[in-house]
Write an enzyme that holds these catalytic residues in place. Structure first.
Site, mmCIF file in Angstrom:
data_model
loop_
_atom_site.group_PDB
_atom_site.id
_atom_site.type_symbol
_atom_site.label_atom_id
_atom_site.label_comp_id
_atom_site.label_asym_id
_atom_site.label_seq_id
_atom_site.Cartn_x
_atom_site.Cartn_y
_atom_site.Cartn_z
ATOM 1 N N PHE A 1 63.147 85.656 48.669
ATOM 2 C CA PHE A 1 63.852 84.794 47.676
ATOM 3 C C PHE A 1 63.118 84.881 46.175
ATOM 4 O O PHE A 1 63.172 84.913 44.997
ATOM 5 C CB PHE A 1 64.815 83.667 48.677
ATOM 6 C CG PHE A 1 65.285 83.055 46.821
ATOM 7 C CD1 PHE A 1 66.357 83.717 46.000
ATOM 8 C CD2 PHE A 1 65.273 81.502 47.006
ATOM 9 C CE1 PHE A 1 67.254 82.876 45.368
ATOM 10 C CE2 PHE A 1 65.852 80.489 46.704
ATOM 11 C CZ PHE A 1 67.158 81.592 45.470
ATOM 12 N N THR B 1 56.786 72.400 50.315
ATOM 13 C CA THR B 1 58.402 72.392 50.437
ATOM 14 C C THR B 1 58.760 70.503 49.709
ATOM 15 O O THR B 1 57.475 70.046 51.403
ATOM 16 C CB THR B 1 59.396 72.842 51.801
ATOM 17 O OG1 THR B 1 60.032 71.857 51.621
ATOM 18 C CG2 THR B 1 58.853 73.080 52.769
ATOM 19 N N ASP B 2 59.468 70.449 50.148
ATOM 20 C CA ASP B 2 59.163 68.844 49.819
ATOM 21 C C ASP B 2 59.555 68.329 51.060
ATOM 22 O O ASP B 2 59.875 67.402 51.605
ATOM 23 C CB ASP B 2 60.370 68.018 49.157
ATOM 24 C CG ASP B 2 62.104 69.293 48.693
ATOM 25 O OD1 ASP B 2 62.201 69.642 49.890
ATOM 26 O OD2 ASP B 2 63.033 68.721 48.186
ATOM 27 N N GLU B 3 60.235 69.484 52.060
ATOM 28 C CA GLU B 3 60.950 69.085 53.890
ATOM 29 C C GLU B 3 59.294 68.083 54.295
ATOM 30 O O GLU B 3 59.310 67.931 55.306
ATOM 31 C CB GLU B 3 61.307 70.365 54.391
ATOM 32 C CG GLU B 3 62.600 70.685 53.184
ATOM 33 C CD GLU B 3 63.122 71.320 54.300
ATOM 34 O OE1 GLU B 3 62.922 71.553 55.492
ATOM 35 O OE2 GLU B 3 63.696 72.690 54.029
ATOM 36 N N TYR C 1 60.044 73.568 61.288
ATOM 37 C CA TYR C 1 59.213 74.428 60.249
ATOM 38 C C TYR C 1 58.423 73.722 59.078
ATOM 39 O O TYR C 1 57.940 73.835 59.066
ATOM 40 C CB TYR C 1 60.729 74.575 59.618
ATOM 41 C CG TYR C 1 60.876 75.255 58.043
ATOM 42 C CD1 TYR C 1 59.941 75.790 57.400
ATOM 43 C CD2 TYR C 1 61.478 74.220 57.149
ATOM 44 C CE1 TYR C 1 59.560 76.488 56.215
ATOM 45 C CE2 TYR C 1 61.052 74.094 55.513
ATOM 46 C CZ TYR C 1 60.334 75.502 55.121
ATOM 47 O OH TYR C 1 59.974 75.762 53.882
ATOM 48 N N LYS D 1 54.606 73.952 57.802
ATOM 49 C CA LYS D 1 54.519 73.406 56.516
ATOM 50 C C LYS D 1 53.402 73.035 56.402
ATOM 51 O O LYS D 1 52.516 72.515 55.090
ATOM 52 C CB LYS D 1 55.515 73.807 55.112
ATOM 53 C CG LYS D 1 56.218 75.437 55.670
ATOM 54 C CD LYS D 1 55.692 75.623 55.082
ATOM 55 C CE LYS D 1 55.825 75.976 52.956
ATOM 56 N NZ LYS D 1 54.972 77.274 53.137
ATOM 57 N N LEU E 1 72.300 77.542 52.254
ATOM 58 C CA LEU E 1 73.569 76.785 52.106
ATOM 59 C C LEU E 1 74.218 77.670 51.083
ATOM 60 O O LEU E 1 75.551 77.811 51.454
ATOM 61 C CB LEU E 1 73.639 75.654 52.146
ATOM 62 C CG LEU E 1 74.312 74.486 51.677
ATOM 63 C CD1 LEU E 1 75.241 74.892 52.770
ATOM 64 C CD2 LEU E 1 74.297 73.709 51.316
#
Length: 341
Positions: free
Chosen positions: A11, A124-126, A149, A153, A189
């Site tokens: 993506f 990622t912000d995660e 996940y 990262k 989502l």
């Protein structure tokens, strides 16, 4: 400039490739992707015959294949390739450890051996974990990942940092907020809710839908990544977030309104284990380099809904799994015809 982009059929990676080939006329791109379930070469149909674009089907955990790809010389690597779906990581973390951790280290080793000047890792912000009702993550916030996940990262981020400190590699990192836009795999989502609503199927919402995310349109993130690639400082981390915070339930309600569908399609389901409450980023560093988001959430969501309405064939092929045949069939034929001309 000659770029190697890993995971470019995904993506965000495909959005970045389309941007580079559109706006950097002297640049070329080699796209390495192993084409797992979320890798779709249809995302790059508009550039597949471009003379400045090359696709190589390879796995980043295959050190020999990666060394071969890097043998022709590169100016930079932009590393998108990752397993990225939290729910899948909860069910089985092994592919995430292999790709996100081992794959990143293999790339770093190969880049160092081939003396690639620039290595930009897309994170990622995660990795920061979860916020309460107030506050924002900065680049100096501690890494406190809460899902398998996010943990993989975060591990990859630390390997990139170690490569910079120990080996003096020209390595740097971007961490973006939740992305949305065209060509997103419909397990995430926003595309899941759009496509389900279009077919009058239930919209599954975790818990009460109160979890908050900061949403960034994918093309804005791609521009942020390009900005960091060109202007960022080695060893630094750059957050990329549009500052568009919304509850998940609010996102679903906006989509239903855009499509003229009833709120009765909402289905509240058992919450995900370890579900982070809120993400929000301070993006002052990347804004100081000249980046700012072009689309606010209302316009971005409207454009996204319109795209999925116009591209039913694309997402139906993805949901059915038919898109997996594209590499062997349509892509191969088109590429062979283009080379014959």
């Amino acid at each position: 400039m000659k770029l190697l982009v890993t995971g470019g059929a995904g993506f965000i990676g495909s959005a970045f490739i389309r941007l580079v080939l559109r706006e950097r006329a002297a640049w070329s791109v080699v796209n390495v992707d192993t084409l797992t379930y979320a890798g779709n070469l249809e995302n790059l149909a508009e550039v597949e015959t471009n003379s400045r674009y090359q696709f190589v089907k390879a796995d980043i955990t295959d050190g020999k294949a990666i060394q071969e790809v890097l043998s022709n010389g590169l100016d930079a690597i932009v590393h998108f390739a990752a397993e990225s779906h939290v729910d899948r990581s909860i069910q089985d973390s092994h592919p995430f450890i292999a790709t996100n951790v081992l794959g990143t280290q293999i790339l770093l080793d190969a880049a160092r051996a081939r003396k690639v000047p620039r290595f930009l890792h897309i994170s990622t912000d995660e990795v920061y974990g979860s916020l309460g009702e107030t506050g924002h993550f900065t680049e100096d916030s501690p890494l406190q990942p809460n899902s398998p996940y996010a943990a993989t990262k975060a591990a990859a981020d630390l390997l990139v940092r170690a490569a910079f400190v120990t080996h003096k590699m020209g390595a740097l990192i971007t961490r973006s907020s939740n992305n949305y836009g065209p060509y997103q795999f419909p397990e995430k989502l926003i595309p899941l809710m759009i496509t389900n609503a279009m077919d009058d199927q239930p919209l599954p919402v975790y818990g009460k839908g109160e979890n908050v995310r900061d949403w960034t349109y994918v093309d804005d993130n791609a521009r942020g990544i390009l900005t960091v690639l060109e202007k960022g400082k080695d060893g630094e981390v750059y957050n990329i977030g549009a500052g568009e915070e919304r509850r998940n339930l609010e996102i679903c309600e906006i989509i239903l309104k855009e499509l003229g569908k009833s709120r009765s399609l909402l289905r509240f389901v058992t919450d995900r284990p370890g579900h982070d409450w809120r993400y929000a980023l301070k993006s002052d560093k990347v804004r100081a380099l000249g980046w700012s988001p072009a689309l606010d959430l209302p316009r971005g969501l409207h454009q996204t809904v319109e795209w999925y309405k116009a591209q039913r064939t694309w997402w139906e092929r993805v949901k059915s799994g038919e898109y997996k045949n594209y590499y062997e069939q349509a892509y191969g034929r088109r590429l062979q015809a283009a080379r014959a001309r």
